[in-house]
Design a protein around this motif. Structure first.
Motif, PDB file in Angstrom:
ATOM      1  N   ASP A   1     -14.712  45.302  14.449  1.00  9.66           N
ATOM      2  CA  ASP A   1     -13.489  44.634  14.878  1.00  9.66           C
ATOM      3  C   ASP A   1     -12.659  44.253  13.645  1.00  9.66           C
ATOM      4  OD1 ASP A   1     -11.626  43.507  16.531  1.00  9.66           O
ATOM      5  OD2 ASP A   1     -12.761  41.693  16.950  1.00  9.66           O
TER       6      ASP A   1
ATOM      7  N   ALA B   1      -4.919  48.501  18.129  1.00  8.67           N
ATOM      8  CA  ALA B   1      -4.748  47.483  19.175  1.00  8.67           C
ATOM      9  C   ALA B   1      -3.689  46.483  18.760  1.00  8.67           C
ATOM     10  CB  ALA B   1      -6.071  46.771  19.433  1.00  8.67           C
TER      11      ALA B   1
ATOM     12  N   ASP C   1      -5.366  46.323  13.909  1.00  8.64           N
ATOM     13  CA  ASP C   1      -3.914  46.360  14.047  1.00  8.64           C
ATOM     14  C   ASP C   1      -3.296  46.322  12.660  1.00  8.64           C
ATOM     15  OD1 ASP C   1      -1.279  46.147  14.706  1.00  8.64           O
ATOM     16  OD2 ASP C   1      -1.407  44.167  15.630  1.00  8.64           O
TER      17      ASP C   1
ATOM     18  N   CYS D   1     -16.996  53.009  16.366  1.00  7.49           N
ATOM     19  CA  CYS D   1     -15.692  52.692  16.956  1.00  7.49           C
ATOM     20  C   CYS D   1     -15.090  51.557  16.128  1.00  7.49           C
ATOM     21  CB  CYS D   1     -15.846  52.259  18.414  1.00  7.49           C
ATOM     22  SG  CYS D   1     -14.310  51.676  19.183  1.00  7.49           S
TER      23      CYS D   1
ATOM     24  N   LYS E   1      -8.144  43.669  22.882  1.00  8.67           N
ATOM     25  CA  LYS E   1      -9.050  44.527  22.117  1.00  8.67           C
ATOM     26  C   LYS E   1     -10.501  44.082  22.253  1.00  8.67           C
ATOM     27  CE  LYS E   1      -8.397  42.103  17.709  1.00  8.67           C
ATOM     28  NZ  LYS E   1      -9.759  41.547  17.591  1.00  8.67           N
TER      29      LYS E   1
ATOM     30  N   ILE F   1     -13.618  46.513  23.589  1.00  6.99           N
ATOM     31  CA  ILE F   1     -14.808  46.934  22.847  1.00  6.99           C
ATOM     32  C   ILE F   1     -16.087  46.353  23.441  1.00  6.99           C
ATOM     33  CG2 ILE F   1     -13.592  47.418  20.707  1.00  6.99           C
ATOM     34  CD1 ILE F   1     -14.391  44.726  19.642  1.00  6.99           C
TER      35      ILE F   1
ATOM     36  N   VAL G   1      -9.263  52.573  17.441  1.00 10.36           N
ATOM     37  CA  VAL G   1      -8.431  51.897  18.432  1.00 10.36           C
ATOM     38  C   VAL G   1      -7.371  51.095  17.688  1.00 10.36           C
ATOM     39  CG1 VAL G   1      -8.378  50.311  20.387  1.00 10.36           C
ATOM     40  CG2 VAL G   1     -10.409  51.724  19.991  1.00 10.36           C
TER      41      VAL G   1
ATOM     42  N   VAL H   1     -10.970  53.537  26.038  1.00 12.41           N
ATOM     43  CA  VAL H   1     -11.856  53.087  24.963  1.00 12.41           C
ATOM     44  C   VAL H   1     -13.289  52.995  25.460  1.00 12.41           C
ATOM     45  CG1 VAL H   1     -12.414  51.161  23.424  1.00 12.41           C
ATOM     46  CG2 VAL H   1     -10.020  51.822  23.772  1.00 12.41           C
TER      47      VAL H   1
ATOM     48  N   ARG I   1      -4.398  53.906  21.632  1.00  8.17           N
ATOM     49  CA  ARG I   1      -3.470  52.822  21.303  1.00  8.17           C
ATOM     50  C   ARG I   1      -3.408  51.838  22.464  1.00  8.17           C
ATOM     51  NH1 ARG I   1      -1.624  57.276  18.649  1.00  8.17           N
ATOM     52  NH2 ARG I   1      -0.868  56.923  16.515  1.00  8.17           N
TER      53      ARG I   1
ATOM     54  N   GLN J   1      -7.548  50.561  27.888  1.00  6.52           N
ATOM     55  CA  GLN J   1      -8.842  49.920  27.659  1.00  6.52           C
ATOM     56  C   GLN J   1      -9.965  50.761  28.264  1.00  6.52           C
ATOM     57  OE1 GLN J   1      -8.184  46.173  29.577  1.00  6.52           O
ATOM     58  NE2 GLN J   1      -7.176  45.236  27.808  1.00  6.52           N
TER      59      GLN J   1
ATOM     60  N   VAL K   1     -11.691  49.044  15.410  1.00  3.78           N
ATOM     61  CA  VAL K   1     -10.567  48.464  16.141  1.00  3.78           C
ATOM     62  C   VAL K   1      -9.760  47.610  15.172  1.00  3.78           C
ATOM     63  CG1 VAL K   1      -9.872  47.122  18.145  1.00  3.78           C
ATOM     64  CG2 VAL K   1     -12.072  48.311  18.148  1.00  3.78           C
TER      65      VAL K   1
END
Length: 715
Positions: free
Chosen positions: A229, A35, A257, A253, A41, A45, A33, A23, A287, A20, A255
């Motif tokens: 996100d 996550a 999964d 950035c 996450k 962020i 990222v 990041v 990661r 974290q 983020v």
């Protein structure tokens, strides 16, 4: 206690774990990222933004943080405020675009921006009428979803058919060309009314930014830094808008999964996330793997779900590392039927509550909304309060309320000439319900599942009270309805797997872990099967401390147990036991060997590959093997089916699915006995269509055969 405004940049970093911190400590330049579930996450962020502000890399007003729900955007604003950062714009894609659309419309177009449709249904209904079709409400909801998919995929009516064919889309009751005409008619209706829909907000904003470089530059001057996100859920339209906001800069950035990509049917794709370093050369990759939510035992199972037979991770997923203390092992339980499974869940929850576990920390998850009826009934019978997340209570659904009214009316004339389940099926047939499940998913399938649950309820009542008639069923329904409307301060959460994403509970019951539900029987091809696997993964990773998985051998009491445990659990037999194997090891002399043959998957008759979907099993062929049926016969059958479905005002798949027509064309049955042996041809359809199908196979004109049968009674 330090006031948030007094937090230094170093204070913000000190609160983070190593990944974290990585990041947050590099607030400038592109970063992706990856996550995993429960890895913090949002914490990473928001601290990245706060650190960027405290370190002087950001001005708060120049930051746009984008997510997918208003709840997530609100949580992000709250966390930033707690870190002493105000002025950052945290919005959904639609909220940010709508704000810009209203602001720039007078300058770009003139006048005020158009009004936004509150609901698509009226415009869709008018468009359906314009193209000469008839559809019920469920079908129109599915049509609205298909329109949304076409728009977020940046398709026009002209480009829709080819793209939809590649994506294997199946709009209800029509071919892809007809759907394209309907999309065009829908756009005409909106244009004449002078309104736009939700997707148009993004499309029009994209159009203005593409055509007006000065306006695009104004936006880029306002927002210099971007955070996105849930990036695995971005669709093509949202990505186009994001590219226009960003321009040629690299301060972004993202983020996400890839293991939680479960909305592909809406146009979402994880490819933007997985290919971020290709589109942004030099981007840093971090990661997040430390899971703070679940016990090591639960995470061990979650990791197994996404591990292939050779040990590789599926789809770019990270391997989660537990940070919590040990807990109990996940358990897998098999029951005889759905009501027994629901009763078992209710019994276990009752014991947990007696031990002091709060109701609000318990959830029961399922794949389809139709599964909730048995669970709601069992919890009501056990006096366990519950809340339905992401959907209406079963007896509040429109189709269920209509069905109960019809059953109440029919109860006055029940003369006992038919069995209770057959009578209920006949009554619901007046609403267009058929015994055979629709091939499509969405609202049509959900409606069918709801009505099927009422038929199953009548079957269970007859099994326990053989003399029960329709008035008895209506009284039972009234009691259930009254019980479920009892006020409750808190309750167990009932939720579909889609509705559960982003939530978590101490105890999770993941029900229906059988093939046909997980994966759902409509899943076609490797990509859709993998999405079903990710759905199970999402369900497993909702649990903090206790995880119970369960499945049932049959849907109704007394029915033959033809189900098998979900294939997704094969890799987890070391955790859950041999009962997790969908293809059990054969044990010579074993008392249980009798059932092994039926539990083994069918294989392609062409190449021997395992058939993984209902459509493949119906045709007996995998997608890679060429058809072995006569294509001319198949096309004649399709032509006959279309005429029959139009005459009956039902979707084509209600008559026969494509897979069943393929099997018929391949077998070319000479009589009713041979036709009845084909998967998908049940007794009712044999009565309705056998003579017509055999005539078409024999070479008769399909349209003449169908037209000659129009007007004949269906029962």
């Amino acid at each position: 206690m330090t006031h948030p405004a007094d937090h230094t940049a170093d204070d913000i970093l000190d609160a983070l774990d190593p990944e974290q911190r990585e990041v947050a400590a590099s607030p400038s330049g592109p970063m992706v990222v990856l996550a995993g579930a429960g890895t913090g996450k949002t914490r990473a962020i928001t601290h990245r933004i706060a650190y960027g502000v405290r370190a002087g890399a950001y001005q708060p007003q120049r930051v746009l943080a984008v997510t997918f729900t208003a709840r997530a955007a609100g949580e992000m604003r709250t966390r930033l405020r707690d870190l002493g950062v105000v002025g950052v714009q945290a919005r959904t894609f639609h909220s940010a675009a709508l704000r810009q659309l209203h602001y720039f419309w007078p300058q770009a177009i003139g006048g005020a921006a158009p009004e936004i449709l509150g609901h698509k249904a009226p415009a869709v209904g008018e468009a359906v009428g314009r193209v000469g079709m008839r559809m019920n409400r469920s079908e129109m909801r599915d049509i609205a979803a298909e329109i949304e998919w076409s728009k977020v995929s940046l398709l026009t009516p002209e480009t829709y058919p080819a793209a939809a064919r590649r994506a294997r889309r199946e709009p209800p009751g029509m071919d892809l060309t007809a759907m394209a005409r309907l999309i065009s008619a829908y756009e005409d209706v909106k244009g004449e009314r002078g309104v736009i829909d939700f997707e148009d907000v993004l499309l029009l904003t994209v159009g203005i930014l593409e055509e007006r470089g000065d306006i695009a530059q104004t936006v880029r001057n306002q927002y210099r830094h971007f955070v996105v996100d849930e990036y695995q859920d971005v669709n093509a339209l949202q990505q186009r808008l994001l590219d226009l906001w960003l321009g040629d800069r690299g301060d972004i950035c993202v983020v996400g999964d890839p293991a939680q990509t479960i909305y592909s049917f809406t146009g979402a794709t994880p490819q933007h996330l997985l290919r971020f370093t290709d589109t942004h050369p030099g981007a840093a990759t971090v990661r997040l793997v430390r899971n703070y939510r679940s016990t090591p035992q639960i995470l061990s199972l979650a990791n197994k779900l996404l591990t292939g037979p050779s040990g590789q991770r599926r789809g770019g997923a990270v391997e989660l590392v537990a940070q919590r203390e040990a807990g109990p092992q996940p358990e897998l339980t098999v029951l005889d039927d759905d009501p027994a499974e629901a009763g078992w869940v209710a019994d276990r929850i009752t014991k947990l509550v007696a031990q002091g576990r709060p109701l609000r920390e318990i959830a029961v998850l399922f794949r389809t909304n139709g599964q909730s009826e048995a669970l709601e009934a069992a919890l009501s019978d056990a006096d366990v309060p519950y809340l339905v997340k992401g959907g209406e209570r079963f007896f509040s659904r429109k189709e269920v309320r209509e069905a109960v009214l019809l059953l109440r009316g029919a109860a006055r004339t029940d003369d006992g000439s038919k069995s209770l389940p057959h009578l209920v099926a006949d009554v619901l047939g007046g609403m267009g319900w058929h015994e055979d499940a629709p091939a499509s998913s969405g609202a049509v399938r959900a409606r069918w599942e709801s009505l099927k649950a009422l038929v199953d309820l009548s079957t269970r009542l007859e099994a326990t009270s053989p003399q029960a008639r329709l008035p008895d069923l209506v009284r039972d329904l009234d009691e259930r309805i009254a019980a479920q409307h009892a006020p409750a301060v808190e309750g167990v959460t009932l939720a579909s797997l889609h509705a559960a994403k982003g939530l978590e509970w101490d105890v999770v019951f993941l029900t229906g872990c059988s093939d046909g539900l997980l994966p759902i029987m409509m899943a076609e091809g490797p990509e859709e099967i993998e999405e079903e696997r990710r759905l199970m993964y999402v369900g497993v990773t909702r649990a903090r401390e206790v995880l119970h998985l369960s499945w049932s051998r049959a849907r109704t009491p007394g029915a033959k147990g033809t189900r098998r445990v979900s294939r997704f659990l094969d890799q987890a037999s070391g955790i859950l036991g041999e009962g997790a194997r969908s293809t059990p090891k054969r044990a010579s002399g074993s008392r249980g060997s009798r059932g092994l043959k039926s539990s083994r998957p069918r294989v392609c008759k062409g190449c021997g590959t395992e058939l993984g979907t209902a459509k493949e099993r119906a045709s007996g062929r995998c997608p890679d093997c060429p058809p072995t049926y006569d294509e001319a016969t198949f096309e004649r059958l399709r032509s006959w089916r279309l005429t029959v479905s139009k005459a009956a005002s039902v979707p084509a798949f209600v008559v026969f699915t494509d897979a069943t027509l393929e099997a018929i064309a391949e077998a070319e049955p000479a009589g009713q006995r041979e036709l009845a042996a084909i998967s998908g041809v049940g007794p009712r359809k044999l009565t309705l269509y056998a003579d017509q199908v055999l005539a078409v196979i024999g070479g008769a004109d399909p349209d003449e055969v169908a037209e000659a049968a129009v007007g004949e009674p269906e029962d």
